[in-house]
Design a protein around this motif. Sequence first.
Motif, PDB file in Angstrom:
ATOM      1  N   LEU A 195      -5.815  37.737  36.051  1.00 48.37           N
ATOM      2  CA  LEU A 195      -5.769  36.482  36.917  1.00 48.37           C
ATOM      3  C   LEU A 195      -4.841  35.650  36.196  1.00 48.37           C
ATOM      4  N   MET A 196      -4.008  34.898  36.947  1.00 47.43           N
ATOM      5  CA  MET A 196      -3.068  33.762  36.601  1.00 47.43           C
ATOM      6  C   MET A 196      -3.251  32.511  37.153  1.00 47.43           C
ATOM      7  N   TRP A 197      -2.872  31.470  36.401  1.00 45.15           N
ATOM      8  CA  TRP A 197      -3.176  30.157  37.026  1.00 45.15           C
ATOM      9  C   TRP A 197      -2.320  29.290  36.682  1.00 45.15           C
ATOM     10  N   ALA A 198      -1.527  28.239  37.437  1.00 42.79           N
ATOM     11  CA  ALA A 198      -0.688  27.181  37.209  1.00 42.79           C
ATOM     12  C   ALA A 198      -1.266  25.785  36.188  1.00 42.79           C
ATOM     13  N   SER A 199      -0.253  25.290  35.628  1.00 43.60           N
ATOM     14  CA  SER A 199      -0.821  24.037  35.011  1.00 43.60           C
ATOM     15  C   SER A 199       0.442  23.159  34.727  1.00 43.60           C
ATOM     16  N   ASP A 200       0.251  21.718  34.906  1.00 48.00           N
ATOM     17  CA  ASP A 200       1.597  20.907  34.576  1.00 48.00           C
ATOM     18  C   ASP A 200       1.600  20.613  33.145  1.00 48.00           C
ATOM     19  N   THR A 201       0.618  20.954  32.235  1.00 48.26           N
ATOM     20  CA  THR A 201       0.623  20.858  30.940  1.00 48.26           C
ATOM     21  C   THR A 201       0.071  21.895  30.152  1.00 48.26           C
ATOM     22  N   LYS A 202       0.891  22.396  29.059  1.00 44.20           N
ATOM     23  CA  LYS A 202       0.267  23.536  28.059  1.00 44.20           C
ATOM     24  C   LYS A 202      -1.073  23.439  27.483  1.00 44.20           C
ATOM     25  N   THR A 203      -1.670  22.243  27.565  1.00 43.90           N
ATOM     26  CA  THR A 203      -3.085  21.922  26.960  1.00 43.90           C
ATOM     27  C   THR A 203      -3.988  22.258  28.119  1.00 43.90           C
ATOM     28  N   ASN A 204      -3.806  22.252  29.267  1.00 45.05           N
ATOM     29  CA  ASN A 204      -4.722  22.446  30.267  1.00 45.05           C
ATOM     30  C   ASN A 204      -4.685  23.877  30.571  1.00 45.05           C
ATOM     31  N   ASP A 205      -5.297  24.729  29.563  1.00 42.85           N
ATOM     32  CA  ASP A 205      -5.080  26.165  29.939  1.00 42.85           C
ATOM     33  C   ASP A 205      -6.431  26.967  30.280  1.00 42.85           C
ATOM     34  N   GLN A 210      14.923  18.921  36.958  1.00 42.33           N
ATOM     35  CA  GLN A 210      14.126  20.242  36.597  1.00 42.33           C
ATOM     36  C   GLN A 210      12.847  20.233  36.977  1.00 42.33           C
ATOM     37  N   LEU A 211      12.300  21.283  37.610  1.00 42.27           N
ATOM     38  CA  LEU A 211      10.962  21.448  37.960  1.00 42.27           C
ATOM     39  C   LEU A 211      10.231  22.353  36.961  1.00 42.27           C
ATOM     40  N   THR A 212       9.600  21.969  36.244  1.00 41.87           N
ATOM     41  CA  THR A 212       8.574  22.666  35.057  1.00 41.87           C
ATOM     42  C   THR A 212       7.114  22.775  35.249  1.00 41.87           C
ATOM     43  N   LEU A 213       6.529  23.913  35.186  1.00 36.95           N
ATOM     44  CA  LEU A 213       5.234  24.072  35.124  1.00 36.95           C
ATOM     45  C   LEU A 213       4.762  25.315  34.158  1.00 36.95           C
ATOM     46  N   PHE A 214       3.753  25.502  33.737  1.00 40.11           N
ATOM     47  CA  PHE A 214       3.068  26.416  32.868  1.00 40.11           C
ATOM     48  C   PHE A 214       2.181  27.378  33.697  1.00 40.11           C
ATOM     49  N   VAL A 215       2.349  28.841  33.511  1.00 41.44           N
ATOM     50  CA  VAL A 215       1.410  29.657  34.025  1.00 41.44           C
ATOM     51  C   VAL A 215       0.729  30.258  32.940  1.00 41.44           C
TER      52      VAL A 215
END
Length: 367
Positions: free
Chosen positions: A120-130, A154-159
């Motif tokens: 399972l993978m999911w996205a977040s706007d921050t690296k702390t909300n994992d 630049q568009l950035t997000l975390f997976v």
Amino acid sequence: MPFTNNPDNQNKLLAFYFAFLFTLLFNSAAQAQAKWIRPETSSDKPMWGIHNGIVFCLWPNAVETGHKGSGGPRGLIQVGYEYNGKIYLINYIAIEPIVDGKIEFSEISPSATDGKWGKLMWASDTKTNDAYNPVSISHGVISHPDSKHPQTEQLTLFVFMEQYLDKAAPYLKISIRSDRPEEICFEINNKANSAHMDRCALTATMGNYSRLRLLHLNNKVIDSRKLYSDYAGIDFIEKEAYPVTQMLKLKDGSPIALATQNESLAQLNTWPTDSAYSAKKGWRYRPDFKLTQYWRKDGASYDPSLQIRVNGRANYWAGASPDPRQYVNLPGGPAFENFELREKYYPGQKFIYGLSRKSVDEILKQQ
């Protein structure tokens, strides 16, 4: 009396000027906002990208316009290309950590939630909300990364993804720049509880869809039809990797690996009429344009272990079935299926993947 000497006319002129300036600024802001593809509300599909450029999304959503269903296997990042208002799926990116010399595959490693294939993978706007939250919406964060060119966005997000069986726990910081709309940058990091990774491969794993057959090196072009001419089985076929010393370089010294098609667009869009292919129409190339696919490093700083790795197939993938009757040959001969750069792992390492309507020569000249 001249127009500008009349106080009333001067006020009207000023009002017109400010109204015009406001309209111009408003339209410019709207255009800047409109070029990004990202979810704005909970009803929007969670996908991220840029118009006339690269777009990606995660399972269970499908990146391709009009596609019904999940859009592909779980455990893969779907990468598409938006052009003239329509998004086409082009490839999948798999995440494959190597621990103690053993590789684990994100699309076939079982999930801890149900035991089925695919992390399972999911996205977040921050690296702390994992923490996994299937209903959360990540909008992506817009920034201005270049002070010399403040108009560049630049568009950035975390997976994030489930921890692997070998205890590897990688996560990705993904970004797209408005001045490089045909590229997506993957920065690899690891959580504190991760096992040490020898490498963490990011591989474009569906080259057969585009029938990529030509790999461009600094002194030759590798043709998959010649490289795998002695193979006709249903499995993957792999030969040697290509070290960084054989890679093409951009003007700033950045190594780049480029893969292209050997066929015309008409040939790619044509699908065999044989009945065996009727159930495999999903493999037919659907865009009305060709794309050069590439991986590159950003700048001349890289580990000496850097190399190009490809493997090939003579048949379209059929879900790992052992039955040869479930497979059909690629029209025109074997092609490169997996395409990647390999490098010794270090936190923060970056790999840039590109989908470009430009030719190899045009890409090399523009950098």
